[in-house]
Design a protein around this motif. Structure first.
Motif, mmCIF file in Angstrom:
data_model
loop_
_atom_site.group_PDB
_atom_site.id
_atom_site.type_symbol
_atom_site.label_atom_id
_atom_site.label_comp_id
_atom_site.label_asym_id
_atom_site.label_seq_id
_atom_site.Cartn_x
_atom_site.Cartn_y
_atom_site.Cartn_z
ATOM 1 N N LEU A 3 0.832 -1.209 0.000
ATOM 2 C CA LEU A 3 0.000 0.000 0.000
ATOM 3 C C LEU A 3 0.865 1.257 0.000
ATOM 4 O O LEU A 3 0.544 2.249 -0.662
ATOM 5 C CB LEU A 3 -0.947 -0.007 1.201
ATOM 6 C CG LEU A 3 -2.056 -1.053 1.161
ATOM 7 C CD1 LEU A 3 -2.825 -1.058 2.477
ATOM 8 C CD2 LEU A 3 -2.983 -0.820 -0.012
ATOM 9 N N ARG A 4 1.979 1.206 0.734
ATOM 10 C CA ARG A 4 2.899 2.343 0.742
ATOM 11 C C ARG A 4 3.461 2.583 -0.655
ATOM 12 O O ARG A 4 3.536 3.716 -1.130
ATOM 13 C CB ARG A 4 4.045 2.095 1.731
ATOM 14 C CG ARG A 4 5.039 3.239 1.817
ATOM 15 C CD ARG A 4 6.269 2.860 2.625
ATOM 16 N NE ARG A 4 7.090 1.885 1.952
ATOM 17 C CZ ARG A 4 8.021 2.185 1.037
ATOM 18 N NH1 ARG A 4 8.237 3.421 0.679
ATOM 19 N NH2 ARG A 4 8.739 1.237 0.482
ATOM 20 N N LEU A 5 3.830 1.498 -1.332
ATOM 21 C CA LEU A 5 4.356 1.645 -2.688
ATOM 22 C C LEU A 5 3.308 2.194 -3.647
ATOM 23 O O LEU A 5 3.615 3.040 -4.501
ATOM 24 C CB LEU A 5 4.879 0.301 -3.199
ATOM 25 C CG LEU A 5 6.170 -0.178 -2.565
ATOM 26 C CD1 LEU A 5 6.514 -1.579 -3.054
ATOM 27 C CD2 LEU A 5 7.302 0.777 -2.845
ATOM 28 N N LEU A 6 2.068 1.722 -3.514
ATOM 29 C CA LEU A 6 1.001 2.269 -4.353
ATOM 30 C C LEU A 6 0.804 3.756 -4.086
ATOM 31 O O LEU A 6 0.607 4.549 -5.013
ATOM 32 C CB LEU A 6 -0.308 1.513 -4.105
ATOM 33 C CG LEU A 6 -0.390 0.127 -4.713
ATOM 34 C CD1 LEU A 6 -1.652 -0.587 -4.245
ATOM 35 C CD2 LEU A 6 -0.374 0.212 -6.228
ATOM 36 N N PHE A 13 1.127 6.905 -6.738
ATOM 37 C CA PHE A 13 -0.036 7.674 -7.149
ATOM 38 C C PHE A 13 -0.276 8.963 -6.377
ATOM 39 O O PHE A 13 -1.099 9.772 -6.794
ATOM 40 C CB PHE A 13 -1.288 6.805 -7.083
ATOM 41 C CG PHE A 13 -1.240 5.652 -8.042
ATOM 42 C CD1 PHE A 13 -1.281 5.870 -9.410
ATOM 43 C CD2 PHE A 13 -1.125 4.353 -7.582
ATOM 44 C CE1 PHE A 13 -1.221 4.815 -10.308
ATOM 45 C CE2 PHE A 13 -1.063 3.292 -8.477
ATOM 46 C CZ PHE A 13 -1.118 3.525 -9.842
ATOM 47 N N LEU A 14 0.387 9.167 -5.248
ATOM 48 C CA LEU A 14 0.181 10.385 -4.464
ATOM 49 C C LEU A 14 1.429 11.260 -4.519
ATOM 50 O O LEU A 14 2.547 10.757 -4.524
ATOM 51 C CB LEU A 14 -0.129 10.040 -3.001
ATOM 52 C CG LEU A 14 -1.412 9.269 -2.747
ATOM 53 C CD1 LEU A 14 -1.526 8.916 -1.275
ATOM 54 C CD2 LEU A 14 -2.637 10.045 -3.198
ATOM 55 N N PRO A 15 1.248 12.565 -4.527
ATOM 56 C CA PRO A 15 2.409 13.472 -4.584
ATOM 57 C C PRO A 15 3.021 13.700 -3.197
ATOM 58 O O PRO A 15 2.822 14.733 -2.582
ATOM 59 C CB PRO A 15 1.806 14.757 -5.156
ATOM 60 C CG PRO A 15 0.388 14.733 -4.688
ATOM 61 C CD PRO A 15 -0.012 13.285 -4.647
ATOM 62 N N TRP A 16 3.761 12.722 -2.674
ATOM 63 C CA TRP A 16 4.385 12.842 -1.368
ATOM 64 C C TRP A 16 5.847 13.220 -1.521
ATOM 65 O O TRP A 16 6.462 12.976 -2.530
ATOM 66 C CB TRP A 16 4.346 11.531 -0.612
ATOM 67 C CG TRP A 16 2.986 11.145 -0.151
ATOM 68 C CD1 TRP A 16 1.849 11.862 -0.272
ATOM 69 C CD2 TRP A 16 2.638 9.931 0.468
ATOM 70 N NE1 TRP A 16 0.807 11.167 0.253
ATOM 71 C CE2 TRP A 16 1.262 9.977 0.719
ATOM 72 C CE3 TRP A 16 3.342 8.811 0.847
ATOM 73 C CZ2 TRP A 16 0.572 8.951 1.329
ATOM 74 C CZ3 TRP A 16 2.656 7.789 1.454
ATOM 75 C CH2 TRP A 16 1.295 7.863 1.697
ATOM 76 N N SER A 17 6.384 13.765 -0.444
ATOM 77 C CA SER A 17 7.814 14.042 -0.451
ATOM 78 C C SER A 17 8.418 13.768 0.921
ATOM 79 O O SER A 17 9.113 12.782 1.100
ATOM 80 C CB SER A 17 8.084 15.482 -0.892
ATOM 81 O OG SER A 17 7.390 16.378 -0.057
ATOM 82 N N GLY A 18 8.156 14.609 1.906
ATOM 83 C CA GLY A 18 8.828 14.512 3.196
ATOM 84 C C GLY A 18 8.393 13.387 4.120
ATOM 85 O O GLY A 18 9.232 12.728 4.720
#
Length: 115
Positions: free
Chosen positions: A78-81, A85-90
């Protein structure tokens, strides 16, 4: 070489390694699990003997480890998905830690229910 950074220095490398290890361990476990399930149809007496063995405390502890790996693999996936697909960074490091905590919670609840 001293001073050189490698990909293993990245904090999320552990999450990567845990996801790969848990997938490998589950792939090794699955044929054994299917074999034991087949005993219900082919040799019920042998299945009863296996179930008696599976009630030992050490086996229950191993089940905890198996459920932990399953939960870690699922939550890591789920973290990889989410990374795809989500714009995360920090907050990715915190997410990896929460995946580990979630896997421990799920397997711990299973373990407490099993004993």
């Amino acid at each position: 070489m001293k001073g050189m950074k490698t990909h293993r220095d990245h904090p999320l490398w552990l999450a990567y390694a845990l996801h790969r290890f848990s997938g490998l361990a589950l792939a090794i476990f699955l044929p054994a699990h299917l074999y034991v399930l087949s005993l219900a149809l082919t040799d019920p007496a042998r299945l009863d003997g296996f179930l008696h063995w599976a009630d030992l405390p050490l086996v229950k502890l191993a089940e905890f480890g198996l459920v932990f790996l399953l939960a870690a693999h699922m939550l890591g996936g789920l973290r990889l998905l989410a990374l795809e697909f989500l714009p995360w960074s920090g907050p990715q490091k915190s997410l990896a830690a929460s995946v580990l905590a979630g896997a421990f919670l799920i397997s711990g609840l299973f373990f407490l229910r099993a004993i």
